[in-house]
Every structure is written in structure tokens, then in C-alpha cells.
Design a protein around this motif. Structure first.
Motif, PDB file in Angstrom:
ATOM      1  N   GLY A  29      41.213  31.482  47.972  1.00 19.47           N
ATOM      2  CA  GLY A  29      40.733  30.408  46.880  1.00 19.47           C
ATOM      3  C   GLY A  29      42.215  30.816  46.213  1.00 19.47           C
ATOM      4  N   VAL A  30      42.480  29.757  45.245  1.00 18.04           N
ATOM      5  CA  VAL A  30      43.659  28.823  44.265  1.00 18.04           C
ATOM      6  C   VAL A  30      44.506  31.064  43.469  1.00 18.04           C
ATOM      7  CG1 VAL A  30      44.382  28.010  42.639  1.00 18.04           C
ATOM      8  CG2 VAL A  30      43.625  26.774  44.615  1.00 18.04           C
ATOM      9  N   ALA A  31      42.838  30.670  42.708  1.00 17.94           N
ATOM     10  CA  ALA A  31      43.148  31.466  41.417  1.00 17.94           C
ATOM     11  C   ALA A  31      42.937  32.734  42.520  1.00 17.94           C
ATOM     12  CB  ALA A  31      41.630  32.196  41.189  1.00 17.94           C
ATOM     13  N   GLY A  32      42.001  33.583  43.419  1.00 20.17           N
ATOM     14  CA  GLY A  32      42.439  34.635  44.259  1.00 20.17           C
ATOM     15  C   GLY A  32      43.723  34.707  44.810  1.00 20.17           C
ATOM     16  N   GLU A  33      44.487  33.924  45.437  1.00 18.48           N
ATOM     17  CA  GLU A  33      45.696  33.723  45.474  1.00 18.48           C
ATOM     18  C   GLU A  33      46.609  34.436  44.734  1.00 18.48           C
ATOM     19  OE1 GLU A  33      46.834  32.981  48.661  1.00 18.48           O
ATOM     20  OE2 GLU A  33      49.100  33.656  48.463  1.00 18.48           O
ATOM     21  N   LYS A  34      46.410  33.893  43.859  1.00 21.29           N
ATOM     22  CA  LYS A  34      47.849  34.066  41.897  1.00 21.29           C
ATOM     23  C   LYS A  34      47.197  35.686  42.225  1.00 21.29           C
ATOM     24  CE  LYS A  34      47.696  29.476  39.948  1.00 21.29           C
ATOM     25  NZ  LYS A  34      47.393  28.760  38.598  1.00 21.29           N
ATOM     26  N   LEU A  39      49.531  41.135  41.684  1.00 16.38           N
ATOM     27  CA  LEU A  39      49.357  42.538  42.738  1.00 16.38           C
ATOM     28  C   LEU A  39      50.462  42.723  43.030  1.00 16.38           C
ATOM     29  CD1 LEU A  39      47.693  45.027  42.223  1.00 16.38           C
ATOM     30  CD2 LEU A  39      46.125  43.720  44.455  1.00 16.38           C
ATOM     31  N   ARG A  40      50.937  42.064  44.458  1.00 15.73           N
ATOM     32  CA  ARG A  40      51.526  42.537  45.370  1.00 15.73           C
ATOM     33  C   ARG A  40      53.333  42.498  45.064  1.00 15.73           C
ATOM     34  NH1 ARG A  40      53.096  38.068  49.644  1.00 15.73           N
ATOM     35  NH2 ARG A  40      53.922  37.213  47.456  1.00 15.73           N
ATOM     36  N   ASP A  41      53.739  41.424  44.054  1.00 21.11           N
ATOM     37  CA  ASP A  41      54.760  41.459  43.593  1.00 21.11           C
ATOM     38  C   ASP A  41      54.782  42.330  42.152  1.00 21.11           C
ATOM     39  OD1 ASP A  41      55.273  39.113  45.291  1.00 21.11           O
ATOM     40  OD2 ASP A  41      55.090  37.691  44.738  1.00 21.11           O
ATOM     41  N   VAL A 134      45.016  53.550  35.351  1.00 18.79           N
ATOM     42  CA  VAL A 134      45.535  53.149  35.628  1.00 18.79           C
ATOM     43  C   VAL A 134      46.461  52.862  37.057  1.00 18.79           C
ATOM     44  CG1 VAL A 134      47.318  52.793  33.161  1.00 18.79           C
ATOM     45  CG2 VAL A 134      47.845  54.757  35.747  1.00 18.79           C
ATOM     46  N   PRO A 135      46.230  52.123  37.655  1.00 14.51           N
ATOM     47  CA  PRO A 135      46.578  52.563  39.079  1.00 14.51           C
ATOM     48  C   PRO A 135      47.958  52.822  39.794  1.00 14.51           C
ATOM     49  CG  PRO A 135      46.619  50.413  38.317  1.00 14.51           C
ATOM     50  CD  PRO A 135      46.755  50.810  37.257  1.00 14.51           C
ATOM     51  N   ILE A 136      47.528  53.504  41.275  1.00 10.78           N
ATOM     52  CA  ILE A 136      47.833  54.035  41.451  1.00 10.78           C
ATOM     53  C   ILE A 136      48.638  53.284  42.804  1.00 10.78           C
ATOM     54  CG2 ILE A 136      49.179  55.751  43.229  1.00 10.78           C
ATOM     55  CD1 ILE A 136      47.626  57.673  41.379  1.00 10.78           C
ATOM     56  N   LEU A 137      50.237  53.030  42.960  1.00  8.82           N
ATOM     57  CA  LEU A 137      50.078  51.252  44.242  1.00  8.82           C
ATOM     58  C   LEU A 137      51.584  52.244  44.654  1.00  8.82           C
ATOM     59  CD1 LEU A 137      51.142  48.392  40.906  1.00  8.82           C
ATOM     60  CD2 LEU A 137      48.469  49.252  42.670  1.00  8.82           C
ATOM     61  N   LYS A 138      50.614  51.145  46.282  1.00  7.57           N
ATOM     62  CA  LYS A 138      51.683  51.657  46.956  1.00  7.57           C
ATOM     63  C   LYS A 138      52.828  50.643  46.697  1.00  7.57           C
ATOM     64  CE  LYS A 138      48.410  50.713  51.058  1.00  7.57           C
ATOM     65  NZ  LYS A 138      47.898  49.570  52.070  1.00  7.57           N
ATOM     66  N   ASP A 139      54.125  51.404  47.314  1.00  7.82           N
ATOM     67  CA  ASP A 139      55.547  51.197  46.805  1.00  7.82           C
ATOM     68  C   ASP A 139      55.346  49.412  47.763  1.00  7.82           C
ATOM     69  OD1 ASP A 139      58.286  52.102  46.793  1.00  7.82           O
ATOM     70  OD2 ASP A 139      57.950  50.471  48.336  1.00  7.82           O
ATOM     71  N   ARG A 140      56.617  48.287  46.377  1.00 11.89           N
ATOM     72  CA  ARG A 140      56.447  47.490  46.508  1.00 11.89           C
ATOM     73  C   ARG A 140      56.923  46.366  48.000  1.00 11.89           C
ATOM     74  NH1 ARG A 140      56.238  43.163  47.829  1.00 11.89           N
ATOM     75  NH2 ARG A 140      57.048  41.458  46.157  1.00 11.89           N
ATOM     76  N   GLU A 142      55.565  48.373  50.874  1.00 14.06           N
ATOM     77  CA  GLU A 142      54.055  47.948  51.259  1.00 14.06           C
ATOM     78  C   GLU A 142      53.285  46.804  50.759  1.00 14.06           C
ATOM     79  OE1 GLU A 142      53.575  52.318  51.822  1.00 14.06           O
ATOM     80  OE2 GLU A 142      55.285  52.425  51.883  1.00 14.06           O
ATOM     81  N   ARG A 143      53.203  46.909  49.688  1.00 11.40           N
ATOM     82  CA  ARG A 143      52.612  46.022  49.279  1.00 11.40           C
ATOM     83  C   ARG A 143      52.020  44.415  49.779  1.00 11.40           C
ATOM     84  NH1 ARG A 143      53.659  45.899  43.037  1.00 11.40           N
ATOM     85  NH2 ARG A 143      54.276  47.456  43.146  1.00 11.40           N
ATOM     86  N   THR A 144      50.600  44.307  50.774  1.00 10.20           N
ATOM     87  CA  THR A 144      50.118  42.040  51.045  1.00 10.20           C
ATOM     88  C   THR A 144      49.535  41.760  49.773  1.00 10.20           C
ATOM     89  OG1 THR A 144      48.386  43.697  51.632  1.00 10.20           O
ATOM     90  CG2 THR A 144      50.664  43.890  53.262  1.00 10.20           C
ATOM     91  N   GLY A 145      49.014  42.442  48.859  1.00  4.16           N
ATOM     92  CA  GLY A 145      48.631  41.154  48.002  1.00  4.16           C
ATOM     93  C   GLY A 145      47.159  41.852  48.172  1.00  4.16           C
ATOM     94  N   ALA A 146      46.687  43.034  48.659  1.00  2.76           N
ATOM     95  CA  ALA A 146      45.464  43.495  48.815  1.00  2.76           C
ATOM     96  C   ALA A 146      45.065  44.494  48.076  1.00  2.76           C
ATOM     97  CB  ALA A 146      45.287  43.363  50.879  1.00  2.76           C
TER      98      ALA A 146
END
Ligand SMILES: [Zn+2]
Length: 156
Positions: A29-34, A39-41, A134-140, A142-146
């Protein structure tokens, strides 16, 4: 049993058990995509804010669940979240003994909703309500937006 006979238990109906191979694709969806792009970027959670009731929601959504109006204002969360609720599980999805993980509902001050994810057992010895995380994130790269871009939440 004739087809016109009324049954009182679903198991009394004639049936067979089988499977149908189906594949589903849902759009975010529109908001989900944003939300996913932020999160990914930028590794942040996107919040949408209602212009009428002033409530904010995470994950970002198109319409206010209270006022049913479109929410066009968004912002990214920069502050740590806090553990609102948690549980520890030691079984996998099939119910078999597995890795012990602590899952938490992480909320953010002044924001409705939250993110359910695992807590980092290296920085959090014992989960507790209210601890800042705070979140521990994958490296930029490797992120897919999930939500799987989040490895876990660690103590802030
Ligand atoms: Zn509203």
C-alpha cells in the motif's frame, strides 16, 4: 447424508482433505511502501500523523483509525522505543523445541501501535517492561524494506 439435511457439526459434512497450490502477492500500500522505504534507506520507522485528532501511528498508514480521514503528514522516529510487552518462547513455528528467543512489542512515546520483534539477548540480560530499546539493523546494502531488515532490538 443428503445435501439438504441440516448438520449440527462441521465434521458430519462430506468432505475430503487436500491442498490447492496458491501463491499470494500483497502490496504494502501507499503508506506501507513509504514505511518500508524509510526502513530500508534510512533505518528508521515512519509514523503517520492525523491532522484532526493529532494521534500518530506506527507503522505509517493511510487513514486514521479513529477519524477515518487520510493522514498526509509523516515523520521518522529518531527516539528509542520502549518494551511495552514481551514473552519468551523456546519452540519453533511447528511447536517443536527450538532456540529460546524473547519477543517484544516495542512502542514509542506519543505514538499508537508498535513493532513486534525479538530482543537482543547480548545486550538485554533480562527483559523488563519499559526498558529503552533501539533496533539493530542489517547493513544498508542488505536491507530490502522488510521487517526482517531488523535483526533485533538492543538496549539503548
Ligand atoms: Zn484522527
Amino acid at each position: 447424508m443428503p445435501i439438504l439435511e441440516k448438520i449440527s457439526q462441521p465434521s458430519m459434512a462430506r468432505h475430503w482433505t487436500d491442498s490447492i497450490p496458491l501463491e499470494f502477492h500483497y502490496t504494502a500500500g501507499v503508506a506501507g511502501e513509504k514505511f518500508r522505504r524509510e526502513l530500508r534507506d534510512n533505518g528508521r520507522f515512519l509514523v503517520s500523523k492525523c491532522a484532526k485528532c493529532k494521534n500518530s501511528y506506527v507503522p505509517a498508514r493511510m487513514f486514521c483509525p479513529s477519524c477515518f480521514i487520510e493522514m498526509k503528514e509523516t515523520r521518522a522516529i529518531d527516539e528509542p522505543g520502549y518494551v511495552y510487552s514481551y514473552t519468551t518462547v523456546n519452540r519453533n513455528r511447528a511447536g517443536e523445541p527450538g532456540e529460546t528467543v524473547t519477543l517484544a512489542l516495542v512502542k514509542f512515546e506519543g505514538v499508537e501501535g508498535g513493532i513486534i520483534h525479538r530482543l537482543d539477548d547480548k545486550t538485554i540480560d533480562k527483559a523488563a517492561f519499559g526498558i529503552k530499546v533501539v533496533p539493530i539493523l542489517k547493513d544498508r546494502t542488505e536491507r530490502t524494506g522488510a521487517l526482517s531488515d531488523i535483526i533485533s532490538f538492543k538496549q539503548a
